[in-house]
Design an enzyme around this catalytic site. Structure first.
Site, PDB file in Angstrom:
ATOM      1  N   ARG A   1       0.644  -1.250  -0.254  1.00 56.06           N
ATOM      2  CA  ARG A   1       0.523  -0.105   0.231  1.00 56.06           C
ATOM      3  C   ARG A   1       0.798   0.955   0.279  1.00 56.06           C
ATOM      4  O   ARG A   1       0.324   2.088  -0.160  1.00 56.06           O
ATOM      5  CB  ARG A   1      -1.263  -0.075   1.195  1.00 56.06           C
ATOM      6  CG  ARG A   1      -1.483   1.250   1.665  1.00 56.06           C
ATOM      7  CD  ARG A   1      -3.241   1.061   2.325  1.00 56.06           C
ATOM      8  NE  ARG A   1      -2.495   0.525   3.479  1.00 56.06           N
ATOM      9  CZ  ARG A   1      -2.058   1.250   4.392  1.00 56.06           C
ATOM     10  NH1 ARG A   1      -1.797   2.554   3.921  1.00 56.06           N
ATOM     11  NH2 ARG A   1      -1.760   0.770   5.219  1.00 56.06           N
TER      12      ARG A   1
ATOM     13  N   LYS B   1      -6.978   6.643 -19.469  1.00 56.85           N
ATOM     14  CA  LYS B   1      -7.581   6.406 -21.059  1.00 56.85           C
ATOM     15  C   LYS B   1      -6.238   6.787 -21.958  1.00 56.85           C
ATOM     16  O   LYS B   1      -5.881   5.803 -22.488  1.00 56.85           O
ATOM     17  CB  LYS B   1      -7.563   8.274 -21.311  1.00 56.85           C
ATOM     18  CG  LYS B   1      -8.860   8.532 -19.989  1.00 56.85           C
ATOM     19  CD  LYS B   1     -10.527   7.717 -20.238  1.00 56.85           C
ATOM     20  CE  LYS B   1     -11.956   7.680 -19.462  1.00 56.85           C
ATOM     21  NZ  LYS B   1     -11.570   8.902 -19.251  1.00 56.85           N
TER      22      LYS B   1
ATOM     23  N   ASP C   1      -6.865  18.686 -15.275  1.00 55.28           N
ATOM     24  CA  ASP C   1      -6.704  17.639 -15.664  1.00 55.28           C
ATOM     25  C   ASP C   1      -6.618  17.567 -17.373  1.00 55.28           C
ATOM     26  O   ASP C   1      -7.092  17.840 -18.227  1.00 55.28           O
ATOM     27  CB  ASP C   1      -8.180  17.822 -15.956  1.00 55.28           C
ATOM     28  CG  ASP C   1      -8.669  15.905 -16.168  1.00 55.28           C
ATOM     29  OD1 ASP C   1      -7.962  15.036 -16.946  1.00 55.28           O
ATOM     30  OD2 ASP C   1      -9.528  15.321 -16.021  1.00 55.28           O
TER      31      ASP C   1
ATOM     32  N   TYR D   1     -15.359  16.932 -16.952  1.00 56.14           N
ATOM     33  CA  TYR D   1     -15.982  15.386 -17.179  1.00 56.14           C
ATOM     34  C   TYR D   1     -16.341  14.964 -15.883  1.00 56.14           C
ATOM     35  O   TYR D   1     -17.109  15.651 -14.814  1.00 56.14           O
ATOM     36  CB  TYR D   1     -14.148  14.596 -16.913  1.00 56.14           C
ATOM     37  CG  TYR D   1     -15.013  13.603 -15.957  1.00 56.14           C
ATOM     38  CD1 TYR D   1     -15.211  12.887 -17.748  1.00 56.14           C
ATOM     39  CD2 TYR D   1     -14.667  12.919 -14.668  1.00 56.14           C
ATOM     40  CE1 TYR D   1     -14.754  11.875 -17.072  1.00 56.14           C
ATOM     41  CE2 TYR D   1     -14.774  11.183 -15.295  1.00 56.14           C
ATOM     42  CZ  TYR D   1     -15.148  10.649 -16.137  1.00 56.14           C
ATOM     43  OH  TYR D   1     -15.445   8.810 -16.223  1.00 56.14           O
TER      44      TYR D   1
HETATM   45  C1  LIG Z   1     -12.255   9.610 -18.071  1.00 55.51           C
HETATM   46  C2  LIG Z   1     -11.837  10.573 -17.166  1.00 55.51           C
HETATM   47  C3  LIG Z   1     -11.732  10.724 -15.469  1.00 55.51           C
HETATM   48  C4  LIG Z   1     -11.630   9.779 -14.617  1.00 55.51           C
HETATM   49  O1  LIG Z   1     -10.936   8.852 -15.185  1.00 55.51           O
HETATM   50  P1  LIG Z   1     -11.676   7.451 -14.437  1.00 55.51           P
HETATM   51  O2  LIG Z   1     -10.336   7.016 -14.933  1.00 55.51           O
HETATM   52  O3  LIG Z   1     -12.480   6.754 -14.899  1.00 55.51           O
HETATM   53  O4  LIG Z   1     -11.678   7.782 -13.286  1.00 55.51           O
HETATM   54  C5  LIG Z   1     -11.385  12.499 -15.291  1.00 55.51           C
HETATM   55  N1  LIG Z   1     -10.884  13.294 -16.514  1.00 55.51           N
HETATM   56  C6  LIG Z   1     -11.065  13.462 -17.683  1.00 55.51           C
HETATM   57  C7  LIG Z   1     -10.951  14.251 -18.755  1.00 55.51           C
HETATM   58  C8  LIG Z   1     -11.236  12.119 -18.220  1.00 55.51           C
HETATM   59  O5  LIG Z   1     -11.957  11.748 -19.881  1.00 55.51           O
END
Ligand SMILES: *Cc1c(COP(=O)(O)O)cnc(C)c1O
Length: 384
Positions: free
Chosen positions: A51, A201, A176, A103
């Site tokens: 962890r 992603k 982000d 998001y």
């Molecule tokens: C998918 C996404 C998230 C969240 O990510 P997860 O891995 O699904 O928790 C946050 N910000 C953006 C811009 C995203 O496309």
């Protein structure tokens, strides 16, 4: 090294040391939950318990620091865990300014989990600096959250201008960077203090791993809080996911280039198609953020949204596509199409305070790395 390596070289080499035990060229996966002590109780290596630390997670964090140009990173279980860990590091009663079209999971966290802990948030149109100015004058503004290009309308907000405004009131600016990735956009060079990603992603890039990361421009006390949250709450990126993401990053520059080139051709094709009402792509001259995108992004990226006239037609077109798979998510090698009308319900979003303005005839494409001729053929036949 005598030369400052380019980002393509960093993507392959950063966080990829030879395996210290075996000289293996490709890093091993360490699934062990615990590590042996020396007879005096100390540890020979900087690892004690899964962890807290893991060799593969460390490598991934080093790699992301180098790619974004930050001093410290925390690799966590998902993009949403990365987002949440930043909010958790704020002082109680903090005020956060966030985009209306953040998001949906980010808006959801602010409106539910963090609202219960008295975190206040104001949602603004981040492309309108007057709205940002007004919102940051609310007392105790500790954070301005940016997401550019935004989801799903690809609005472009001005990182340099907004970071400067945030700093004037003593707030941090977080970007982000999931959609642009460090290949297309360099938030630290534009003044942001923290960068987050959903590694699920583009970083992972193959639709087979979940993760997220917070990268900090400086290794300061605020980052130490994020580290405490990562370790204390047990939200570190799991070893296998971290390994897949580190592997995926090696081809990130090539994938982003391929997706962006194809997306640009697709956006052009769609904007000339009689059935298409409107195309959203920052690389198109008619996009309202085109000039800003040209300044702060290397190219337009792999995401394209477009309107087809009605909700029914959106479903029909998505249903007829043969190469694009109708599914949520983005940033993988396989092209996906997401139906705008289904995006809000996915997250059970309480939209009462987030003005989500997703047209119900919208389709959002995540362009993968297939050949663009085939992708355009697919769109052509689905639209006919
Ligand atoms: C998918 C996404 C998230 C969240 O990510 P997860 O891995 O699904 O928790 C946050 N910000 C953006 C811009 C995203 O496309």
């Amino acid at each position: 090294m005598q030369i400052k390596p380019g980002i393509e070289t960093l993507a392959v080499h950063a966080g990829h040391p030879l395996d210290p035990g075996t000289d293996a060229v490709t890093p091993a996966i360490h699934l062990s939950t615990t590590f042996a002590r020396q007879s005096d109780g100390s540890y020979q290596h900087p690892y004690d318990y899964i962890r807290c630390t893991n060799p593969g997670r460390d490598n991934l964090e080093k790699c992301l620091c180098e790619l974004e140009g930050g001093e410290a990173a925390a690799a966590v279980a998902s993009g949403s865990a990365a987002t949440a860990s930043v909010f958790l590091a704020l002082e109680p009663g903090a005020h956060v300014v966030a985009p209306r079209d953040a998001y949906c999971g980010t808006g959801l966290l602010l409106n539910t989990v963090f609202a219960r802990w008295h975190l206040k948030s104001t949602f603004v149109d981040m492309t309108d600096l007057n709205q940002v100015e007004k919102a940051i004058s609310i007392p105790n503004t500790q954070l301005v959250w940016l997401e550019t290009p935004s989801n799903p309308l690809l609005k472009i907000s001005d990182i340099a201008a907004i970071a400067q405004m945030a700093h004037q009131v003593g707030a941090r600016c977080v970007c982000d960077n999931t959609w642009a990735t460090p290949i297309l956009q360099r938030p630290f060079e534009l003044g942001a203090d923290l960068v987050t990603h959903s590694s699920t992603k583009y970083l992972g890039g193959h639709g087979d791993a979940m993760g997220g990361v917070v990268v900090s421009k400086v290794k300061d006390e605020f980052f130490e809080r994020i580290r405490q949250i990562q370790v204390g709450m047990g939200i570190g990126n799991a070893p296998f996911d971290a390994w897949l993401i580190l592997r995926g990053i090696q081809t990130l520059p090539l994938r982003i280039k391929a997706s962006s080139e194809a997306a640009s051709d697709i956006a052009q094709f769609l904007s000339n198609h009689p059935k298409v009402k409107r195309v959203y792509y920052p690389g198109l001259a008619e996009h309202p953020g085109a000039e800003l995108a040209a300044r702060q992004m290397l190219y337009g990226g792999g995401m394209v949204s477009f309107q087809v006239g009605s909700r029914e037609e959106a479903f029909q077109v998505a249903g007829k596509l043969q190469v694009f798979t109708s599914a949520t998510s983005l940033g993988g090698v396989k092209s996906l199409v997401e139906i705008g009308a289904l995006m809000e319900s996915m997250h059970n979003l309480d939209t009462s305070s987030v003005e989500t303005v997703i047209p119900d005839d919208l389709l959002r494409l995540s362009v993968g790395i297939e050949d663009v001729k085939t992708l355009i053929w697919d769109l052509e036949q689905a639209l006919s």
